[in-house]
Design an enzyme around this catalytic site. Structure first.
Site, mmCIF file in Angstrom:
data_model
loop_
_atom_site.group_PDB
_atom_site.id
_atom_site.type_symbol
_atom_site.label_atom_id
_atom_site.label_comp_id
_atom_site.label_asym_id
_atom_site.label_seq_id
_atom_site.Cartn_x
_atom_site.Cartn_y
_atom_site.Cartn_z
ATOM 1 N N ASP A 134 0.828 -1.198 0.000
ATOM 2 C CA ASP A 134 0.000 0.000 0.000
ATOM 3 C C ASP A 134 0.872 1.261 0.000
ATOM 4 O OD1 ASP A 134 -2.828 0.953 0.432
ATOM 5 O OD2 ASP A 134 -1.927 1.866 2.201
ATOM 6 N N GLU A 156 14.841 -15.213 0.104
ATOM 7 C CA GLU A 156 15.286 -16.304 0.987
ATOM 8 C C GLU A 156 14.254 -17.431 1.018
ATOM 9 O OE1 GLU A 156 15.905 -14.872 4.954
ATOM 10 O OE2 GLU A 156 17.099 -13.173 4.254
HETATM 11 C C1 NOJ Z 1 -4.500 2.911 -0.856
HETATM 12 C C2 NOJ Z 1 -5.605 1.946 -0.530
HETATM 13 O O1 NOJ Z 1 -5.906 1.198 -1.687
HETATM 14 C C3 NOJ Z 1 -6.756 2.790 -0.068
HETATM 15 O O2 NOJ Z 1 -7.952 2.051 0.021
HETATM 16 C C4 NOJ Z 1 -6.373 3.387 1.263
HETATM 17 O O3 NOJ Z 1 -7.399 4.255 1.701
HETATM 18 C C5 NOJ Z 1 -5.079 4.197 1.138
HETATM 19 N N1 NOJ Z 1 -4.067 3.527 0.378
HETATM 20 C C6 NOJ Z 1 -4.503 4.463 2.510
HETATM 21 O O4 NOJ Z 1 -4.034 3.272 3.071
#
Ligand code: NOJ
Length: 565
Positions: free
Chosen positions: A207, A280
């Site tokens: 993310d 690994e």
């Molecule tokens: C991207 C994620 O896909 C989204 O749903 C989220 O709100 C933001 N990052 C923050 O984590």
């Protein structure tokens, strides 16, 4: 499929809250996923990616993690996770989990400890705590804005009751950013990676993979000079970046270029470190970057041979339904990723964007993260969007590389536009006082059986977002085995893609079909997409697949056909 399975994989995104609810509390869960894996095997995908199911107060639907190594009771237990993983593997389906390293929940024990600890302490140094500016430190330390709207800083009350320091949160105030210059943070995430790798996961979707490192000194954001294009920020567009114009692939995103928190060079050493750790482990475990960065050669930096394996191709997702623009972005993708030896990925929908069955017929610009609601302009009717979506998916699944499918698109689900205001839950909706609808419309629990309670999503209880009555006809059991249904189209396209090894193929454009038609050869298959309104004429060859019924050699508008040639 080669042993480097990720180069060609069709990967299905499960949004656990909305996939299948085994315990009837109105929210999906891991046992629900396990019970539906047979349907996904039948669909013909290679892997699933699960959005977060970790312990979380759910202020941002689980992207606010309070414990990275446990399952939220709403979704089940670690034993439920192990059972789901074992069942997926038994069915030949790999499992990728979400990793959220940019920020955690304000309920995470480290953040709670930081709030209780004094200024300058080791506990605060894991986050960005800073004194405010101005008299009494009453103003935020810099001018950065939250992706969800409003300032990116929130002031705390110190343990002694005085107004205190501010902490940074690029997203909701409940999502404090980690300070990745701190070795303790780095070590903690190595531990988290190993925890899930040891359990047997096949990889991680990372993310906000462009956001972990901030510019030294946290300088103010200085907007680019007049006329610059801006957008793509952590999956969403900030207020400052709301130009309303989707980025044209290949054009540098000046907002990303200038923001002192996106795409800083320092992120890459983190991924090199993680790659060495993953290597690994046996079995080609993978890292996939969510990096809203432009242009494509810049995204490709995330997938150099010693970094991640894949990066989401958001330039492709953002490309309008236009033959020249699509050809351009496909070429730019294959070139940019090919130049670093990585596969291109392709994606049309996910849990952050308007579903493509709706998006492709919206007539007004809709910046990422703004979402659609009853008061939006340029709202589409359903049919043309679905027809385009089917043609777009049939085109996407014929491209070399790896494709992502978002749960429910195989049913032709549209965006739910008319959610009542009081049902909306996206922090964007709250932080902008309803000015932006946010992403709830693509997150509504999906329908399985037309005549079951909640269309088979769960046995009882109100789903966490209401399902529209029209979804009855879109339920999976209504479409299964029905010639011409969207589900049958996906199943057939995925089956052919696999047997003809299209993911491992290469693309050669074919010209002479007209300005609104895209045609290419991939191995023994010719793919023709008519994006116009006038019929086009198909070349010689048996039709293997068509996104709409065909009449002889005529290819109607908004239709894709695959031919054996
Ligand atoms: C991207 C994620 O896909 C989204 O749903 C989220 O709100 C933001 N990052 C923050 O984590």
């Amino acid at each position: 499929m080669t042993s480097e399975w990720w180069r060609t994989a069709a990967i299905y995104q499960i949004y656990p809250r909305s996939f299948a609810d085994a315990d009837g509390d109105g929210m999906g869960d891991l046992a629900g996923i396990t019970s539906r894996l047979g349907d996904l095997q039948q669909l013909g995908i290679d892997a699933i990616w699960l959005s977060p199911f970790y312990t979380s107060p759910q202020r941002d639907a689980g992207y606010d993690v309070a414990d990275y190594c446990d399952v939220d009771p709403r979704f089940g237990t670690l034993a439920d996770f192990d059972a789901m993983l074992a069942e997926a593997h038994a069915r030949g389906i790999r499992v990728i989990v979400d990793l959220v390293p940019n920020h955690c929940s304000d309920q995470h024990e480290w953040f709670q400890a930081a709030l209780a600890a004094p200024v300058g302490s080791r506990e605060r140094a894991r986050f960005y705590f800073r004194d405010g500016r101005g008299p009494g430190g009453d103003e935020p330390p810099n001018n950065w804005e939250s992706v969800f709207g409003g300032p990116a800083w929130t002031r705390i009350v110190e343990p002694d009751g005085t107004h205190g320091q501010w902490y940074l949160h690029l997203f909701d105030s409940s999502q404090p950013d980690f300070d990745w210059t701190n070795e303790e943070v780095r070590e903690e995430f190595r531990r988290i990676l190993r925890f899930w790798l040891d359990r047997g996961v096949d990889g991680f979707r990372v993310d906000v993979a462009h956001g972990l490192v901030k510019a030294d000194g946290l300088p103010d954001y200085t907007p680019p000079a007049e006329g610059g294009s801006m957008g793509g920020a952590g999956g969403l567009t900030t207020d400052a970046a709301a130009s309303g114009v989707p980025l044209e692939p290949g054009i540098s995103d000046e907002f990303v270029d200038h923001a002192p928190y996106w795409a800083q060079e320092g992120v890459h050493e983190i991924y090199r470190d993680w790659r060495a750790l993953l290597d690994e482990y046996p079995g080609e475990r993978v890292l996939a970057a969510e990096a809203w960065v432009d242009p494509l050669p810049r995204v490709a930096k995330w997938v150099r041979s010693d970094e991640m394996h894949q990066a989401f191709n958001f330039a492709y997702l953002e490309t309008p339904w236009d033959a020249a623009a699509l050809r351009h972005v496909i070429d730019a993708s294959l070139d940019a990723f090919g130049a670093v030896g990585a596969p291109s990925t392709w994606v049309l929908s996910n849990h952050d964007v308007v579903r493509h069955a709706t998006r492709l017929s919206v007539t007004e610009a809709n910046p990422q993260g703004h979402g659609l609601g009853p008061r939006s302009k340029g709202l589409p009717s359903y049919e043309p969007g679905l027809r385009r979506a089917r043609a777009a998916t049939a085109l996407m699944l014929a491209l070399p590389g790896s494709s992502y499918i978002y749960q429910g698109e195989e049913l032709g689900l549209p965006e739910v536009i008319d959610l009542p205001d009081e049902a909306r839950q996206d922090p964007t909706w709250f932080r902008t006082n309803g000015e932006r609808y946010g992403r709830d419309g693509c997150r509504v629990p999906i329908p399985w059986e037309a005549d079951a309670p909640n269309y088979g999503f769960g046995p009882s209880g109100e789903p966490w977002l209401p399902q529209p009555a029209q979804w009855r006809e879109l339920a999976r059991d209504r479409q299964r085995g029905v010639a011409g249904s969207t589900l049958s189209l996906y199943e057939e396209a995925l089956r052919l893609r696999r047997t003809l090894d299209l993911g491992a193929g290469s693309l050669a454009w074919l010209d002479g079909f007209g300005d609104d038609v895209l045609a290419f050869r991939n191995g023994g298959v010719v793919v023709v997409t008519n994006l116009g309104s006038e019929p086009a004429t198909l070349p010689e060859g048996d039709v293997l697949l068509a996104s709409e019924a065909l009449d002889g050699r005529s290819l109607p508008g908004d239709t894709t056909a695959w031919l054996r040639a």
